[in-house]
Write a protein that holds these residues in place. Structure first.
Motif, PDB file in Angstrom:
ATOM      1  N   ILE A 138     -42.162   7.809 -12.500  1.00  0.00           N
ATOM      2  CA  ILE A 138     -43.330   7.968 -11.635  1.00  0.00           C
ATOM      3  C   ILE A 138     -44.631   7.986 -12.430  1.00  0.00           C
ATOM      4  O   ILE A 138     -45.697   8.107 -11.865  1.00  0.00           O
ATOM      5  N   CYS A 139     -44.525   7.903 -13.746  1.00  0.00           N
ATOM      6  CA  CYS A 139     -45.738   7.775 -14.555  1.00  0.00           C
ATOM      7  C   CYS A 139     -45.990   6.330 -14.947  1.00  0.00           C
ATOM      8  O   CYS A 139     -46.867   6.044 -15.755  1.00  0.00           O
ATOM      9  N   PRO A 141     -46.972   3.257 -13.075  1.00  0.00           N
ATOM     10  CA  PRO A 141     -47.358   2.515 -11.884  1.00  0.00           C
ATOM     11  C   PRO A 141     -47.273   1.009 -12.125  1.00  0.00           C
ATOM     12  O   PRO A 141     -47.123   0.575 -13.275  1.00  0.00           O
ATOM     13  N   PHE A 143     -49.329  -1.367 -12.299  1.00  0.00           N
ATOM     14  CA  PHE A 143     -50.220  -2.074 -13.224  1.00  0.00           C
ATOM     15  C   PHE A 143     -49.973  -1.689 -14.672  1.00  0.00           C
ATOM     16  O   PHE A 143     -50.552  -2.272 -15.570  1.00  0.00           O
ATOM     17  N   VAL A 144     -49.105  -0.702 -14.900  1.00  0.00           N
ATOM     18  CA  VAL A 144     -48.662  -0.417 -16.259  1.00  0.00           C
ATOM     19  C   VAL A 144     -47.351  -1.151 -16.519  1.00  0.00           C
ATOM     20  O   VAL A 144     -47.167  -1.810 -17.537  1.00  0.00           O
ATOM     21  N   PRO A 147     -47.674  -5.579 -16.784  1.00  0.00           N
ATOM     22  CA  PRO A 147     -48.025  -6.243 -18.035  1.00  0.00           C
ATOM     23  C   PRO A 147     -46.999  -6.028 -19.131  1.00  0.00           C
ATOM     24  O   PRO A 147     -46.698  -6.952 -19.891  1.00  0.00           O
ATOM     25  N   ILE A 148     -46.415  -4.807 -19.193  1.00  0.00           N
ATOM     26  CA  ILE A 148     -45.455  -4.549 -20.268  1.00  0.00           C
ATOM     27  C   ILE A 148     -44.181  -5.370 -20.060  1.00  0.00           C
ATOM     28  O   ILE A 148     -43.659  -5.999 -20.989  1.00  0.00           O
ATOM     29  N   VAL A 150     -43.913  -8.172 -18.432  1.00  0.00           N
ATOM     30  CA  VAL A 150     -44.238  -9.582 -18.688  1.00  0.00           C
ATOM     31  C   VAL A 150     -44.236  -9.846 -20.185  1.00  0.00           C
ATOM     32  O   VAL A 150     -43.663 -10.833 -20.669  1.00  0.00           O
ATOM     33  N   MET A 151     -44.860  -8.907 -20.924  1.00  0.00           N
ATOM     34  CA  MET A 151     -44.981  -9.119 -22.363  1.00  0.00           C
ATOM     35  C   MET A 151     -43.616  -9.144 -23.029  1.00  0.00           C
ATOM     36  O   MET A 151     -43.326 -10.022 -23.833  1.00  0.00           O
ATOM     37  N   VAL A 155     -42.813 -13.061 -22.184  1.00  0.00           N
ATOM     38  CA  VAL A 155     -43.434 -13.798 -23.270  1.00  0.00           C
ATOM     39  C   VAL A 155     -42.630 -13.694 -24.563  1.00  0.00           C
ATOM     40  O   VAL A 155     -42.383 -14.681 -25.247  1.00  0.00           O
ATOM     41  N   LYS A 156     -42.165 -12.486 -24.886  1.00  0.00           N
ATOM     42  CA  LYS A 156     -41.491 -12.289 -26.169  1.00  0.00           C
ATOM     43  C   LYS A 156     -40.040 -12.788 -26.124  1.00  0.00           C
ATOM     44  O   LYS A 156     -39.626 -13.644 -26.889  1.00  0.00           O
ATOM     45  N   ARG A 158     -38.515 -14.204 -23.478  1.00  0.00           N
ATOM     46  CA  ARG A 158     -38.395 -15.411 -22.632  1.00  0.00           C
ATOM     47  C   ARG A 158     -37.124 -15.415 -21.778  1.00  0.00           C
ATOM     48  O   ARG A 158     -36.476 -16.452 -21.608  1.00  0.00           O
ATOM     49  N   TYR A 181     -41.540   2.519 -10.124  1.00  0.00           N
ATOM     50  CA  TYR A 181     -42.257   3.721  -9.731  1.00  0.00           C
ATOM     51  C   TYR A 181     -41.576   4.390  -8.542  1.00  0.00           C
ATOM     52  O   TYR A 181     -41.345   5.593  -8.525  1.00  0.00           O
ATOM     53  N   VAL A 246     -51.289  -5.945  -7.047  1.00  0.00           N
ATOM     54  CA  VAL A 246     -51.092  -6.064  -8.497  1.00  0.00           C
ATOM     55  C   VAL A 246     -50.008  -7.085  -8.805  1.00  0.00           C
ATOM     56  O   VAL A 246     -50.185  -7.991  -9.614  1.00  0.00           O
ATOM     57  N   LEU A 250     -50.673 -10.562 -10.576  1.00  0.00           N
ATOM     58  CA  LEU A 250     -50.170 -10.712 -11.939  1.00  0.00           C
ATOM     59  C   LEU A 250     -49.207 -11.891 -12.049  1.00  0.00           C
ATOM     60  O   LEU A 250     -49.254 -12.660 -13.002  1.00  0.00           O
TER      61      LEU A 250
END
Lengths: 304, 309
Positions: A138-139, A141, A143-144, A147-148, A150-151, A155-156, A158, A181, A246, A250
């Motif tokens: 629950i910490c 959300p 938008f946190v 991106p993580i 995805v990264m 991206v890393k 794949r 969440y 979001v 994203l």
């Protein structure tokens, strides 16, 4: 049955109230739907306002809108010319429904077992680990998490595609982003509900009858322990099904969550009211369904 | 709850007993220390970092190093400094926003519950209608409306700094939506409190409504309000970051944790990974939320009489 009909009939005034509140509220905000375009000659502006009835007094505009609403017409979008609000919603809703529905399944599918096992092993390692996972979730959300994820996975490593809406693979990251969440929230509610239930008198009775621990937990505990999760499910599902800005932003997914934010920012009046109504209808219907399920699970609840 | 030993030693009030229980909640104690440290660090921020938050302190996208602990961003600004300042802003907004929602919610709920009858049902129907609105739409409208108003004042010559105006609009917007649950909880409590014997006794003695509300009802609400307040703070921090992430809250070059995460997310591309732009702001936000939530849990366990398990 009569209960359901009465609840349904009750929704009409509530929905009218909500539509009016949304209608008035969005108009109170400064600016108008045609602000951002280049300056237009006054006569064209007058024509535009006349076409969308913006020159009429507010109550008349609302009356015209209600007239359309009765026929199931949410009006024209003021931002996307030549598109009806109905069409835009019809195009985006299936996508948002898919992601939201899957995220809901994910949240319940992981949250309920996590909370359940944490509760029946209260104080043990399972409980401590499970509670830690839940409170961490629950910490994080959207938008946190987004991106993580995805990264790392997009991206890393794949493993999964990072954007667009094509195949089943494309749903994995958005659903996880949206679901983590809420899985945490569900797990915490489930644990709490189970703990409260396991203190009840009928659990003691069931144990005294010599039922196995499994039967006590599953047949007697779970039914009532899951109730807090159930009442949270109504608003949760309404939230998830109407899309997430979001996630859609994203991952560049064509859902309706993006419209929810953009139309409020652009003062696209009919679009905002239409989406608010969609959300409200979903919420009210789901809450009714929750109340009905409540009576099924908890024999003490009777609807009159 | 507290052990028999402490009970025997001190002639205790409910408040003192709750405080003891809270101190014995180990995770909550840890989290409270962590939060305290975080607040001190945030307040000392300017002294801890040699860079100004908006200064171009190094090259573009430098990885974390001894000179820049959290690396640098697209403009070569020091990310550590920006996280410090952003965290300070986020925490401040969280505290003020939660207090605001507390004020509105307690007043609304207490009046509705105490007045009862038609006043109650009108007030609570209003809450129902607001509940059925998507909060996001509501916040956006309130925030933009307030920003428009502030902009008007500014052009009229009132001395308003843009950042301050932004924060004020954001706070009011968040306050306007986050009081609903508080109002419901408080109303429920008041409904049960006002039929209690001690309230009736006070009324029989001729006390006025104001006296009863202030002297008897509000103090008895303290427990439930504190618990819910502790859970509202992280919710408001989350909301602020979310709105800033959407570009509706704190505006660049000023930054809150949400804006920093959005800036980091904008730099994701398949060619190079600038992980420090996301991991540090997101990690700080998650840690702060974690500490706030654990403290909230601890307070609830300590103050909720039903939570004696």
């Amino acid at each position: 049955m009569r209960y359901v009909l009465r609840r349904l009939a009750f929704m009409v005034p509530i929905l009218i109230g909500i539509s009016f509140a949304a209608f008035a509220l969005i108009r109170l905000a400064p600016g108008g739907p045609f602000d951002r375009e280049r300056q237009v000659p006054p006569e064209i502006e007058r024509q535009l306002n006349a076409r969308y009835h913006l020159d009429q007094p507010l109550w008349r505009q609302y009356w015209i809108y209600l007239g359309g609403l009765v026929r199931g017409d949410l009006g024209p979008s003021m931002r996307y010319r030549n598109h009806a609000v109905n069409d835009i919603i019809a195009a985006g809703l299936p996508v948002s429904l898919t992601i939201g529905g899957l995220a809901f399944c994910f949240a319940l599918g992981t949250g309920v077992p996590l909370g359940f096992y944490a509760a029946i092993r209260k104080g043990q390692l399972t409980d401590q680990l499970g509670s830690l996972v839940a409170i961490t979730a629950i910490c994080v959300p959207t938008f946190v998490a987004g991106p993580i994820l995805v990264m790392v996975f997009g991206v890393k490593l794949r493993w999964f595609p990072v954007a667009l809406w094509d195949s089943a693979w494309h749903t994995v990251l958005p659903v996880l982003t949206l679901g983590i969440y809420f899985a945490g929230r569900v797990a915490r509610l489930m644990r709490e509900g189970m703990l409260n239930t396991l203190h009840a008198g009928f659990i003691v009775t069931a144990r005294a009858k010599g039922l196995s621990e499994n039967a006590v937990f599953w047949r007697h505990g779970f039914r009532l322990g899951v109730l807090p999760v159930l009442s949270y499910s109504g608003p949760l599902l309404a939230d998830l099904l109407t899309g997430s800005f979001v996630v859609e932003n994203l991952f560049q997914i064509p859902g309706i969550g993006v419209f929810m934010v953009n139309s409020s920012l652009n003062r696209d009046y009919p679009m905002v009211v239409g989406l608010v109504l969609l959300y409200a209808v979903l919420l009210l219907v789901l809450n009714l369904a929750v109340d009905l399920l409540y009576a099924v699970l908890d024999p003490r609840v009777r609807h009159e | 709850m507290s052990s028999p030993g402490t009970l025997a030693r001190s002639p205790d009030s409910p408040g003192r007993r709750a405080w003891m229980a809270f101190r014995q909640h180990r995770p909550a104690r840890l989290a409270a220390w962590f939060l305290g440290a975080a607040i001190v660090i945030a307040l000392l921020g300017p002294m801890l970092s040699p860079y100004a938050p908006e200064a171009f302190a190094g090259g573009q996208f430098e990885a974390p190093s001894w000179r820049h602990w959290f690396g640098t961003d697209v403009h070569g600004r020091d990310v550590f400094t920006r996280v410090l300042y952003g965290g300070r802003l986020s925490l401040a907004v969280g505290l003020v926003g939660a207090t605001l929602s507390l004020g509105i919610g307690v007043l609304w709920g207490a009046i509705a519950g105490y007045a009862g009858g038609r006043v109650d049902s009108v007030m609570m129907r209003a809450v129902d209608v607001l509940y059925a609105m998507p909060t996001l739409v509501f916040v956006i409208v309130v925030v933009t409306a307030l920003n428009g108003l502030l902009a008007k004042w500014e052009t009229a010559g009132a001395p308003v700094s843009p950042t301050f105006a932004r924060v004020a609009g954001l706070l009011l917007g968040i306050g306007a939506v986050s009081w609903l649950t508080m109002a419901r909880i408080v109303r429920g409590e008041v409904l049960s409190l006002r039929t209690r014997p001690f309230v009736e006794a006070s009324r029989a003695l001729g006390a006025s409504d104001t006296h009863i509300l202030v002297r008897h009802i509000l103090p008895n609400l303290a427990g439930v309000v504190i618990v819910y307040l502790a859970l509202t703070v992280p919710a408001v921090v989350l909301y602020e970051s979310f709105l800033s992430y959407l570009g509706l809250g704190i505006q660049p070059p000023a930054a809150s944790l949400g804006t920093l995460i959005a800036e980091g997310a904008a730099q994701i591309n398949p060619l190079r990974i600038y992980w420090w732009l996301i991991v540090f702001p997101a990690g700080s936000l998650a840690l702060a939320l974690l500490a706030l939530n654990v403290v909230g849990d601890g307070l609830r366990d300590a103050l909720d009489p039903r939570a004696g398990r």
